[in-house]
Write an enzyme that holds these catalytic residues in place. Sequence first.
Site, PDB file in Angstrom:
ATOM      1  CG  ASP A 260      30.354   3.757  87.493  1.00 50.29           C
ATOM      2  OD1 ASP A 260      30.558   4.962  87.676  1.00 50.29           O
ATOM      3  OD2 ASP A 260      29.395   3.141  88.005  1.00 50.29           O
ATOM      4  CB  ALA A 261      30.833   1.971  91.197  1.00 47.55           C
ATOM      5  CD  GLU A 293      32.931   6.575  90.371  1.00 47.83           C
ATOM      6  OE1 GLU A 293      32.253   7.434  90.946  1.00 47.83           O
ATOM      7  OE2 GLU A 293      32.445   5.513  89.958  1.00 47.83           O
ATOM      8  CG  ASP A 313      39.690  12.396  98.315  1.00 50.39           C
ATOM      9  OD1 ASP A 313      38.541  11.923  98.265  1.00 50.39           O
ATOM     10  OD2 ASP A 313      40.600  11.900  99.008  1.00 50.39           O
ATOM     11  CG  HIS A 315      34.464  17.408  92.249  1.00 52.17           C
ATOM     12  ND1 HIS A 315      33.505  17.186  93.222  1.00 52.17           N
ATOM     13  CD2 HIS A 315      33.872  18.195  91.321  1.00 52.17           C
ATOM     14  CE1 HIS A 315      32.389  17.809  92.892  1.00 52.17           C
ATOM     15  NE2 HIS A 315      32.579  18.420  91.731  1.00 52.17           N
ATOM     16  CG  ASP A 383      28.815  10.226  89.428  1.00 54.23           C
ATOM     17  OD1 ASP A 383      27.642   9.845  89.226  1.00 54.23           O
ATOM     18  OD2 ASP A 383      29.769   9.456  89.506  1.00 54.23           O
ATOM     19  CG  ASN A 387      24.663  12.076  91.551  1.00 57.69           C
ATOM     20  OD1 ASN A 387      23.820  11.524  90.864  1.00 57.69           O
ATOM     21  ND2 ASN A 387      25.821  11.512  91.837  1.00 57.69           N
TER      22      ASN A 387
END
Length: 588
Positions: A260-261, A293, A313, A315, A383, A387
């Site tokens: 992640d991140a 990610e 991008d 998505h 996400d 979010n």
Amino acid sequence: MTRHANSFRPHYGATPNPDGTTTFRLWAPSSHAVSLEIESLAPQPMAREDDGTFTIRARAAPGSRYTYRVRPDLAVPDPASRFQPDGVHNASAVTDPDAYSWRHEDWQGRPWNETVIYELHAGLLGGFDGVQDILPELAAIGVTAIEIMPVNSFGGTRNWGYDGVLPYAPTAAYGPPDRLKALVDAAHGHGLMVILDVVYNHFGADGNYIGEYAEDFFDHSQNSIWGAGIAFARPQVARFFYENVLYWLTEFRFDGVRIDAASAITDHAWFGKLLAQVRQTMPPEQHVHLILENENNDAGLLRDGFTAQWNDDGHNVLHVLLTGEKDGYYEMFADRPTEYLARVLEEGFEYQGQTNPYSGKPRGMASSDLPPEKFILFLQNHDQTGNRAFGERLISLCDEQALRATYALLLLSPQIPMLFMGEEWGCTTPFLFFTDFHDELADAVREGRRKEFAKFPSFNTPSARARIPDPNQRSTFDMSRPDRRERETTQGKAWLALTRELLSLREQHIVPRLDPRVHSDGAEPIGDKAVAARWTLKDGTNLTIALNLGDADIPIEEPTELLHATVSSRPRGIIPPRCAVIGLEPAS
């Protein structure tokens, strides 16, 4: 060679020995003295090594509860704890890494080209046993891998998992460690890979004691919105995290991890260390998949050996085309979304170094040389759904016929598809942001969540923001659970039939022709919100996809072998509005 025994042991934490003792290791450079406190026994002083690592070999059988006394007034759980039976503020438990009897010893994973990912949250599905219950139906519709949102121990019993504080300890809220192993084992029996989300860029706020005894673990010059920056350049810290990956791959036999991140991991060299350690530790015939990610769109990491990256991008531009939304990060794709979709299909990333209007900074690097399988495409995930203020899924935000057309693109393109739990039946249940914090931390999370939306016109007043669900309320968690009764509705059955059909077509016609030699032959806009794309597959066959999300009929070159059209009554050579046409052309 198969993994008949787990020979890898992490350096830190509690490691049982054959003689009935256990070796304990804790890196605590900020502490002058540390004692091991095992339940019902007197404290035992630990020996300090030059780098601040404290060690002791003590008699402690699996199941023994223990803490480290790092100050006279503070005893803490093990940061490399393997199990926290009573939560992140209490004692750790010694576990036997070889106690579980594996049933599928010969499993070596699956090659990446076969991957169809299903992202899920274990807590919402009833814990590790609840996930195990749905494995047969996922395999039956054509899913080949489940990706589990983080299971590391976190404060409370409800959390997305990205606020974890003990990355080696599966949360007791979902079940003990051997139940997680049983889930992985069962998945392999159904031919399913299991990928785990891991979070290495920060620790959560509830239960993070590391700063009390290892301030050197953090690099405060790299602090982010998520918390204190991690000092990956320190060897002890780098080892703590790359060994965490190896721990999940060996002891739990996960088929891969999704980091992640990754853009928040500031020491770029760490990624190379991870690749080297995985290659050195895992058998060469074992299929191991390391997924990123990465906001940076770092194509170099994909060239270096990382398996694939979530294609945000892809998505984001599809979301703009489907919904017309332009707020927040969707602003980056709002001005020419049709052109951007064409570039995503042809080259992987849209942002390859140009300035991001959302941040004002350059983003990404060239990716056109990479094969499509380096990019994971999705329409929904935790996400981008969670979010949202109210967690709406796409089916509640856009035209359903347009969504079906885009769904066909998702499942039949040569990029690797990912579904979000419930998407296969057109789930309408929201997926909300939820936590289980208390007191001042709960207040801060609730108000921080609402403050995030203050810049949006629909939430520019306190009363409007008050409607946003409180992440800490149990009802927020319960509302996020996919409603399986929808599977039996007319709409649910239709979506399930479509999912099975598309994934069957993918398995029969696309997967056997995918490998790193696949390349794009171009993609271009063919009308308003309409794109045509073409790829040469490994046997020379051409895959063609035309997608029309606009309002007008558009002429197309009819494919020689039609695989799927989402509007069945269309005239030949025409793609009508809100339709996808997918076909094959024989090798020339």
